[in-house]
Design an enzyme around this catalytic site. Sequence first.
Site, PDB file in Angstrom:
ATOM      1  N   TRP A   1      69.139   5.548  85.047  1.00 52.74           N
ATOM      2  CA  TRP A   1      68.914   6.555  84.012  1.00 52.74           C
ATOM      3  C   TRP A   1      67.670   6.255  83.196  1.00 52.74           C
ATOM      4  CZ3 TRP A   1      70.621  10.923  85.145  1.00 52.74           C
ATOM      5  CH2 TRP A   1      71.847  11.090  85.787  1.00 52.74           C
TER       6      TRP A   1
ATOM      7  N   ASP B   1      69.354   6.689  74.860  1.00 51.60           N
ATOM      8  CA  ASP B   1      70.181   7.576  75.665  1.00 51.60           C
ATOM      9  C   ASP B   1      71.579   6.968  75.643  1.00 51.60           C
ATOM     10  OD1 ASP B   1      71.560   8.946  77.604  1.00 51.60           O
ATOM     11  OD2 ASP B   1      70.168   8.493  79.243  1.00 51.60           O
TER      12      ASP B   1
ATOM     13  N   LYS C   1      80.322  13.269  79.359  1.00 52.94           N
ATOM     14  CA  LYS C   1      81.035  12.006  79.579  1.00 52.94           C
ATOM     15  C   LYS C   1      82.059  11.752  78.484  1.00 52.94           C
ATOM     16  CE  LYS C   1      77.562  11.155  82.588  1.00 52.94           C
ATOM     17  NZ  LYS C   1      76.123  11.284  82.695  1.00 52.94           N
TER      18      LYS C   1
END
Length: 360
Positions: free
Chosen positions: A102, A171, A195
Amino acid sequence: MSRVYNFCAGPAALPEEVLREAQADLLDYKGSGMSILEHSHRGKEYDAVHQEAIANLTKLLQLPDDYAVLLLQGGASGQFAMVPMNLLGEGQTADYVNSGAWATKALKEAKIIGKVNVAADTSKDIPTRMPDPATWKLTPGAAYVHICSNETIAGAQYKTFPFTEAPLVADMSSDILSRPFDIRQFGLVYAGAQKNLGPAGLAVVVIRKDLAERVSDKVPVFFRYKTHLAENSLYNTPPCFAIYILMLTTRWLLKQGGVEGIAERNRRKAARLYEAIDGSGGFYRGTAMKEYRSDMNVTWRLPSEELEERFCKEASAAGLKTLKGHRSVGGIRASIYNAFPTEGVDALIEFMREFQRKYG
Ligand SMILES: *Cc1c(COP(=O)(O)O)cnc(C)c1O
């Protein structure tokens, strides 16, 4: 009707209570004779939802007055672009800490906008881990420092955050609201909602308000934090239904004792699973270094890929769904976010013992 245990990394399990309330509200929202999906985003019914979602997040994250919550579209990937578009000025450098898949995506996007310094890189390390902040090579006067707090695919997570001179940007898609942290250490935090917060497509952004002023007037109005800050995330039609589910999920979280309450449960859930892995005599092997093991995404391997495949297949038949690791790394991954029930973790541990007895 029977609900399975869903270990998916995202979109992920939501609290059953939230789904039931949404179901009950769907046709006739609070006696209004229409669905919340059909209400004007300028009407009083939706406005109450919108304000409560923001108020709940403000409370859960204990935000001081100089920070604001923005509810934006485009998921976390949209933020990979918006962060540099807004914060990386001409001639400036942004420091990116590359901890995995990511973080890599985030820094690739920033490179399109401006100059990027990779301050540390553990993205290819096995066992997986986060780069130790003491080793980061930061740029003096950097526009910001970007990290990914929890690498969802690798199952590695920072346990503490450093204090940086430049604004720290994180993030937090896969661990926001799973444990307490001090927002004052950060200039900006963002998360895709699917999530730990609600439906996919929605991004929650927490920004120190002064940073919204940095943006150049060459950036289109829609992509400026400033625009959404000034309009309280109602510049255009927001993703109303996603925000409604976010409101219910944050309300649920407050009832669980807030972030402190859920963090305690999250730690216990993850510790039990890691104990089962470590106690298997090497049949199951965790893939992240112990000090960076994620409480949200627990990753491990079996002695062969064939056994891993069999593990997922038999688990699925037993109602333990989506345990397959990300396609880029293989292995097994159990995502156990806030809403994932403790009983599901216990059921998985029982299944693991049984599986080892059969094939170990
Ligand atoms: C899932 C995830 C993303 C991508 O989110 P999208 O909403 O699909 O863009 C980004 N970062 C992390 C850490 C993630 O877990």
